[in-house]
Enzyme design. Structure first.
Site, PDB file in Angstrom:
ATOM      1  N   HIS A  66       0.844  -1.306   0.150  1.00 34.46           N
ATOM      2  CA  HIS A  66      -0.141   0.067   0.072  1.00 34.46           C
ATOM      3  C   HIS A  66       0.821   1.160  -0.018  1.00 34.46           C
ATOM      4  O   HIS A  66       0.405   2.435  -0.357  1.00 34.46           O
ATOM      5  CB  HIS A  66      -0.872  -0.034   1.069  1.00 34.46           C
ATOM      6  CG  HIS A  66      -0.391   0.303   2.644  1.00 34.46           C
ATOM      7  ND1 HIS A  66       0.125  -0.774   3.323  1.00 34.46           N
ATOM      8  CD2 HIS A  66      -0.053   1.356   2.984  1.00 34.46           C
ATOM      9  CE1 HIS A  66       0.332  -0.444   4.524  1.00 34.46           C
ATOM     10  NE2 HIS A  66       0.180   1.116   4.139  1.00 34.46           N
ATOM     11  N   ASP A  97       0.617  -7.699   2.114  1.00 34.55           N
ATOM     12  CA  ASP A  97       0.747  -6.402   1.710  1.00 34.55           C
ATOM     13  C   ASP A  97       2.245  -6.046   1.669  1.00 34.55           C
ATOM     14  O   ASP A  97       2.864  -5.646   2.477  1.00 34.55           O
ATOM     15  CB  ASP A  97       0.014  -5.508   2.838  1.00 34.55           C
ATOM     16  CG  ASP A  97       0.335  -3.940   2.637  1.00 34.55           C
ATOM     17  OD1 ASP A  97       0.555  -3.656   1.761  1.00 34.55           O
ATOM     18  OD2 ASP A  97      -0.607  -3.426   3.338  1.00 34.55           O
ATOM     19  N   SER A 167       4.707   1.785   8.007  1.00 33.07           N
ATOM     20  CA  SER A 167       4.402   0.555   7.008  1.00 33.07           C
ATOM     21  C   SER A 167       5.729   0.370   6.316  1.00 33.07           C
ATOM     22  O   SER A 167       6.269   1.067   5.617  1.00 33.07           O
ATOM     23  CB  SER A 167       3.118   1.211   6.285  1.00 33.07           C
ATOM     24  OG  SER A 167       1.995   1.258   6.642  1.00 33.07           O
TER      25      SER A 167
END
Length: 249
Positions: A66, A97, A167
């Protein structure tokens, strides 16, 4: 002098405790140069910063899918302030992810992946990330649980704090090997340190499917030179202790 010789031999040949050899400080020193900020301009004109880490010395970088999704332009900032040229997306996983980026580079510091199938709840972890763009922030915690979703995908629940821009942060085991990649957390009132990471074996599979060979765990430490060797580090510490003792005599 006999006592000094005896002390030196004890310091030299008695290994330090495992906790001293495998602490968060050593892991950070060895691996922080390989952890990067991923700077993204999205196709809608918005900007986004995530975390990534170098997995090969020629510029293959892992991050969360993402982070790089819908990117118009990506570059990389290293912890010494150096900024790369454009980073190109070369692979993205369909079921987890994760994504891989590539920059043109040589002889970069890089991390080594561990075997995430051996991860157990309760084991200690170290996370290096860029929460709120505070680059190379070190946090610690535990593998809170290994969870299997309904579709069969494994997640690592971790207690180390994860904030926006983290992230893609590498999660290291006590040996300094990446065992998962942080990507999400449960937000909301009453939620505390409910964070999740993708096991590193998914990353190994993604790299292999994309045609990239990752360095094996058996290779020498990648980032900190001789100081990455616990025995060498122990010798240096022993010598410093001995010098202080002699000075105090």
């Amino acid at each position: 002098m006999t006592k000094l010789r005896l002390l030196f031999l004890v310091l030299l040949f008695c290994p330090p405790p495992a906790a001293a050899q495998n602490d968060h400080v050593r892991i950070a020193e060895e691996n922080a140069p390989a952890v990067v900020a991923v700077n993204v301009v999205k196709k809608d004109g918005s900007t986004f910063t995530g975390t990534g880490f170098v997995v090969t010395p020629d510029g293959l970088i892992a991050t969360s899918r993402h982070v790089s999704a819908d990117a118009l332009y990506i570059n990389i900032t290293f912890n010494n302030g150096a900024v790369s040229g454009e980073a190109v997306g070369v692979a993205a996983a369909g079921n987890v992810d994760l994504s891989l980026l590539k920059i043109s580079a040589r002889n970069l510091p890089y991390v080594t992946l561990g075997d995430s199938d051996t991860v157990l709840p309760g084991q200690t972890i170290t996370v290096i990330g860029n929460p709120r763009r505070l680059q190379n922030t070190i946090s610690s915690g535990l593998i809170s649980q290994v969870r299997k979703k309904a579709d069969g995908v494994i997640w690592h629940q971790i207690s180390a704090p994860i904030s926006p821009s983290s992230s893609g942060s590498p999660v290291f085991d006590e040996h300094g090997r990446v065992i998962s990649v942080a990507f999400a957390s449960y937000k909301g009132e009453g939620n505390q340190n409910l964070n999740f990471a993708v096991p590193s074996n998914y990353l190994s599979e993604l790299a292999q499917a994309a045609g990239y060979a990752l360095p094996s765990p058996e290779e020498e430490p990648r980032t900190a030179g001789a100081d990455g060797n616990p025995f060498i580090s122990h010798i240096k510490k022993s010598w410093e202790i001995l010098k202080r003792l002699v000075k105090d005599l």
